[in-house]
Each structure stands twice: as C-alpha cells, then as structure tokens.
Design an enzyme around this catalytic site. Structure first.
Site, PDB file in Angstrom:
ATOM      1  N   GLN A  42       0.814  -1.222   0.000  1.00 19.17           N
ATOM      2  CA  GLN A  42       0.000   0.000   0.000  1.00 19.17           C
ATOM      3  C   GLN A  42       0.846   1.269   0.000  1.00 19.17           C
ATOM      4  O   GLN A  42       0.362   2.339  -0.366  1.00 19.17           O
ATOM      5  CB  GLN A  42      -0.947   0.017   1.207  1.00 19.17           C
ATOM      6  CG  GLN A  42      -2.063  -1.005   1.131  1.00 19.17           C
ATOM      7  CD  GLN A  42      -3.066  -0.727   0.020  1.00 19.17           C
ATOM      8  OE1 GLN A  42      -3.162   0.390  -0.504  1.00 19.17           O
ATOM      9  NE2 GLN A  42      -3.818  -1.739  -0.361  1.00 19.17           N
ATOM     10  N   THR A  67       8.507 -19.002 -16.328  1.00 16.43           N
ATOM     11  CA  THR A  67       8.663 -18.030 -17.411  1.00 16.43           C
ATOM     12  C   THR A  67       8.116 -16.675 -16.975  1.00 16.43           C
ATOM     13  O   THR A  67       7.014 -16.596 -16.420  1.00 16.43           O
ATOM     14  CB  THR A  67       7.914 -18.523 -18.660  1.00 16.43           C
ATOM     15  OG1 THR A  67       8.481 -19.776 -19.033  1.00 16.43           O
ATOM     16  CG2 THR A  67       8.036 -17.540 -19.811  1.00 16.43           C
ATOM     17  N   CYS A  79     -11.035  -7.840   2.541  1.00 19.99           N
ATOM     18  CA  CYS A  79     -10.758  -9.243   2.243  1.00 19.99           C
ATOM     19  C   CYS A  79     -11.660 -10.185   2.994  1.00 19.99           C
ATOM     20  O   CYS A  79     -11.902 -11.300   2.563  1.00 19.99           O
ATOM     21  CB  CYS A  79      -9.312  -9.550   2.531  1.00 19.99           C
ATOM     22  SG  CYS A  79      -8.257  -8.578   1.479  1.00 19.99           S
TER      23      CYS A  79
HETATM   24  C1  LIG Z   1      -3.424  -6.012  -1.851  1.00 21.93           C
HETATM   25  C2  LIG Z   1      -2.485  -6.349  -0.761  1.00 21.93           C
HETATM   26  C3  LIG Z   1      -1.796  -7.569  -0.740  1.00 21.93           C
HETATM   27  C4  LIG Z   1      -2.024  -8.630  -1.775  1.00 21.93           C
HETATM   28  O1  LIG Z   1      -1.452  -8.263  -2.982  1.00 21.93           O
HETATM   29  P1  LIG Z   1      -1.696  -9.145  -4.317  1.00 21.93           P
HETATM   30  O2  LIG Z   1      -0.716  -8.569  -5.279  1.00 21.93           O
HETATM   31  O3  LIG Z   1      -3.107  -8.901  -4.695  1.00 21.93           O
HETATM   32  O4  LIG Z   1      -1.403 -10.553  -3.967  1.00 21.93           O
HETATM   33  C5  LIG Z   1      -0.920  -7.803   0.286  1.00 21.93           C
HETATM   34  N1  LIG Z   1      -0.698  -6.890   1.243  1.00 21.93           N
HETATM   35  C6  LIG Z   1      -1.328  -5.707   1.264  1.00 21.93           C
HETATM   36  C7  LIG Z   1      -1.034  -4.724   2.345  1.00 21.93           C
HETATM   37  C8  LIG Z   1      -2.243  -5.398   0.260  1.00 21.93           C
HETATM   38  O5  LIG Z   1      -2.877  -4.228   0.300  1.00 21.93           O
END
Ligand SMILES: *Cc1c(COP(=O)(O)O)cnc(C)c1O
Length: 401
Positions: A181, A242, A328
């Site tokens: 973030q 890959t 989530c």
């Molecule tokens: C969105 C998020 C993730 C997961 O990232 P992905 O690339 O979707 O796997 C992990 N940590 C934080 C703090 C996130 O905001």
C-alpha cells in the site's frame, strides 16, 4: 449517473500510459525473456531489465539484481515468510509480526506455527502502530525475521519503518515489510530504512493484476532464501517460471509514473480525502475516524458511521464503490481483525467503511460521494431503532434539516 470508484486500496484502474507500454509485449514482442539465442528473447529481456531499474529506483535499491518478479504481493510475502525462515531455520525459528498485517502475512505465519516455528504477534496502539519498546523486548536470541507492513490497507496507518530497521539491524534480525500500500504513495528508501526484504504489487499502483516484486537485499547482509517454486532457475533461483513480460513491463511503467507523480498525486489526493472527511464529519454525527491521522496514507479514510451497518450503507450507495469492514473478509461479515486490533468496540466495528481514493478521482466525484453517503446515512438512521433509542435517551442531538 456514473459510478464513483473509491476502493483504490483493493485495486486500481490500469493507467492508459501503462497499457501503452505493455501493448507491444502483448503483441509483436512476445519473446521469452529467457531465450538467449534470438532477438525475440533479447528484446523481452531488455524490457524486463528496464522494469527492474524502474522498480529498484522507486525504493532506492542498490542493484537491479535485488528485484525478484513474482505474481503479486501475496506470493512475495509467502516467499519471505516460508522461504527465508526455512533457509535460516538452523539459526532460529522465531518470527515477529503484528496484528494488523494483511492475511497474506498472517496466514503464512500461522502455517509456520504448524511447522514448529514460534511467532510473536505484536499488539498495536489505538491508531494501529506497533510500540517500538514492545518490538525490542520481543526480539530473542532465536529471532530471525521481523515482518511489519509499511502501511495498512484498511486504515492507512504507516508504521515507524526506519525505527524498526534500526532495531533489527544491530541485532542481526532480517526486516521484511509488506509495502504493497505504501509503494508509490509515500517515499521508500530501503537503505535509509534498513529494509532487507520488501513486497509490492502492480495492481495497487495503476499497473496490471497478477504481477508483483520482492526486493531481496544483496549486501549487508546478503539475504538468502529457499525458493517455493523449483523449475528453470529463473530470477536467480528465487522464483522459477517463465516471466510475465507484459505484466512486468506494466509494473515497471506504473512504478516510474507513480514515482514521478508521487508528490503531486499525494497533495491532490490528500486534499480530496481531507475534504471527504471534514464534510462527512460535519454532516453525520456521530462518526469516528479510525487509524492514525498523523501517520496515514494520503488516500485512505476509514470511518465508523455509528447506528448504521457498513454493509447496509454500501448497498444504499448504489453508485459508489467502497468497502465495509475489511475488504478481504467482508464476504464473511466478520468484524475486521484490523479494527479489533485498534480496540474498536464490537458494536461499532460493523459500522465501519473504507473509502480509498486514487489518481483518477475528481473533486466532483468526492462531492457526489459526500451527498450520497450523507443522504443514505439519514435514511438508514431514520429506520434504526437503536438510533431512535439513543436520541430519546438524550445521548444524541436530534438533527434538524
Ligand atoms: C493487496 C495487498 C496484498 C495482496 O497483494 P496481491 O498482489 O493482490 O497478492 C498484500 N498486502 C497488502 C497490504 C495489500 O494491500
């Protein structure tokens, strides 16, 4: 009526400039970056190396060799928490993390515990920051890894990253931060902050989904890691498979843009967020802001709108996209583990919503959001028996007009 997207911490729209950079690698330049014997491979490899420079540049990495491509931050976090701990198991099996981490850190940590490791989960203060004294006293002889996120996805709280780095380094403890973030939103310097491992993702910064990166320090110390995937030995053995060349090109371009525009975006988006907060605060009483306003991402606003269910409010604001409680776990309707960790009361937590702004939001959209949320709250509270009871008990001012 057009829709207003205020859920940028969940994912972002692909920037058209990122798509432009990716397009050749989805069409004519389709080569495998590992093909060493022809130009298709060379041009793919060149593009991947440029993207490595772009990502390394955004976090102050010393070498592009420190950037490992992954499928996203979830994978980056898993590589660290499982792969690094496995590599260093002879030195110790103790890991320290904290309560408000993303599930992509907390769940691998839970898994580690089933494998015989021990995990300390630090509490946070009412704003969501860890207490440095508690971290310091949690570090033991057998501690190998501290994993503390840079900024929280639900409340935007920024952790004292440089201070954590300063505690870990002299004690020989590796410091990982899930910076998904913060990456592109606030300045990050892995050298100055003492970060040994850093996770980030493309789709939170106007890049494509399904691509991310892991920074792995190569010097002072050289961090070793057991891979989760074995195969062709790509990415210096850290991650076989890959390479997703168009995705990587997109992540690189997204990182370059967000780096170049960081200060201007933060100022503009921060002003929109502040407008949203002050207007809602003035119109909707009682309302509380969750998190730490002093140490917060510029784009994030987490609110508890008392006497209204966050889920109900979302439904009532048909043209607005935002999230309730935890993005989530909102499918499960459980109160968010982040708000719980802050000490937000069980009866207030379900009233929480997260508004997260981004590059493409306009001042008009923010006014639309203010109007819609205000009107929806008035409607929902008018139907709420608990709100009516609170009014009659005199604990609230009846609103006029
Ligand atoms: C969105 C998020 C993730 C997961 O990232 P992905 O690339 O979707 O796997 C992990 N940590 C934080 C703090 C996130 O905001």
């Amino acid at each position: 009526m057009s829709r207003v997207y205020l859920d940028n911490n969940a994912t972002t729209r692909l920037d058209p400039r990122v798509l432009d950079a990716m397009m050749p690698y989805l069409t004519d330049r389709f080569g495998n970056a590992a093909s060493r014997s022809h130009a298709f491979g060379w041009e793919a490899e060149e593009a991947v190396e440029k993207a490595r420079e772009q990502v390394a540049g955004l976090i102050g990495a010393e070498s592009t060799k420190e950037i490992v491509w992954t499928s996203g931050a979830t994978e980056s976090n898993n590589i660290v928490i499982k792969g690094v701990t496995s590599m260093y198991a002879e030195q110790g099996r103790h890991v320290i993390t904290q309560r408000t981490e993303h599930k992509a850190v907390l769940d691998p940590c839970k898994f580690l515990e089933t494998q015989g490791s021990s995990v300390t989960v630090l509490d946070v203060d009412s704003g969501g920051r860890i207490r440095l004294e508690e971290l310091e006293s949690a570090i033991r002889e057998d501690t190998i890894l501290v994993s503390v996120m840079f900024a929280n996805n639900e409340i935007g709280t920024i952790q004292p990253i440089a201070e954590i780095g300063r505690l870990c380094k002299p004690r020989g403890v590796l410091f990982h931060t899930d910076a998904t973030q913060a990456f592109g939103k606030v300045p990050i310097d892995v050298q100055a902050m003492g970060i040994d491992l850093l996770s980030c993702s493309g789709h939170k910064i106007y890049g494509p989904k399904g691509v991310g990166a892991l920074f792995v320090r190569r010097r002072a110390p050289r961090v070793r890691c057991r891979p989760l995937f074995h195969g062709g030995g790509h990415e210096r053995g850290f991650r076989s498979g890959t390479l997703n060349v168009p995705g990587i090109v997109g992540l690189g371009q997204a990182a370059a843009l967000t780096g170049a525009e960081m200060a201007a975006d933060a100022a503009r988006i921060g002003a929109l967020r502040d407008r949203l907060w002050t207007a809602l605060r003035d119109r909707i009483e009682p309302i509380t802001r969750n998190g730490d306003p002093q140490h917060c991402l510029p784009n994030t606003l987490n609110l508890s709108v008392h006497y209204v269910e966050g889920e109900g409010l979302m439904m009532a604001c048909k043209d607005l996209a935002f999230s309730s409680g935890s993005a989530c776990t909102s499918a499960s309707l459980e109160p968010s583990h982040v708000l719980k960790a802050l000490g937000v009361a069980d009866d207030v937590a379900p009233s929480s919503i997260r508004l997260s702004l981004g590059r493409f939001n306009t001042a008009d959209e923010v006014e639309t959001a203010i109007d819609q949320i205000t009107r929806a709250v008035e409607r929902l509270r008018a139907m709420s028996p608990t709100y009516e009871m609170a009014l009659q008990a005199g604990s609230l001012q009846r609103r006029t007009g």
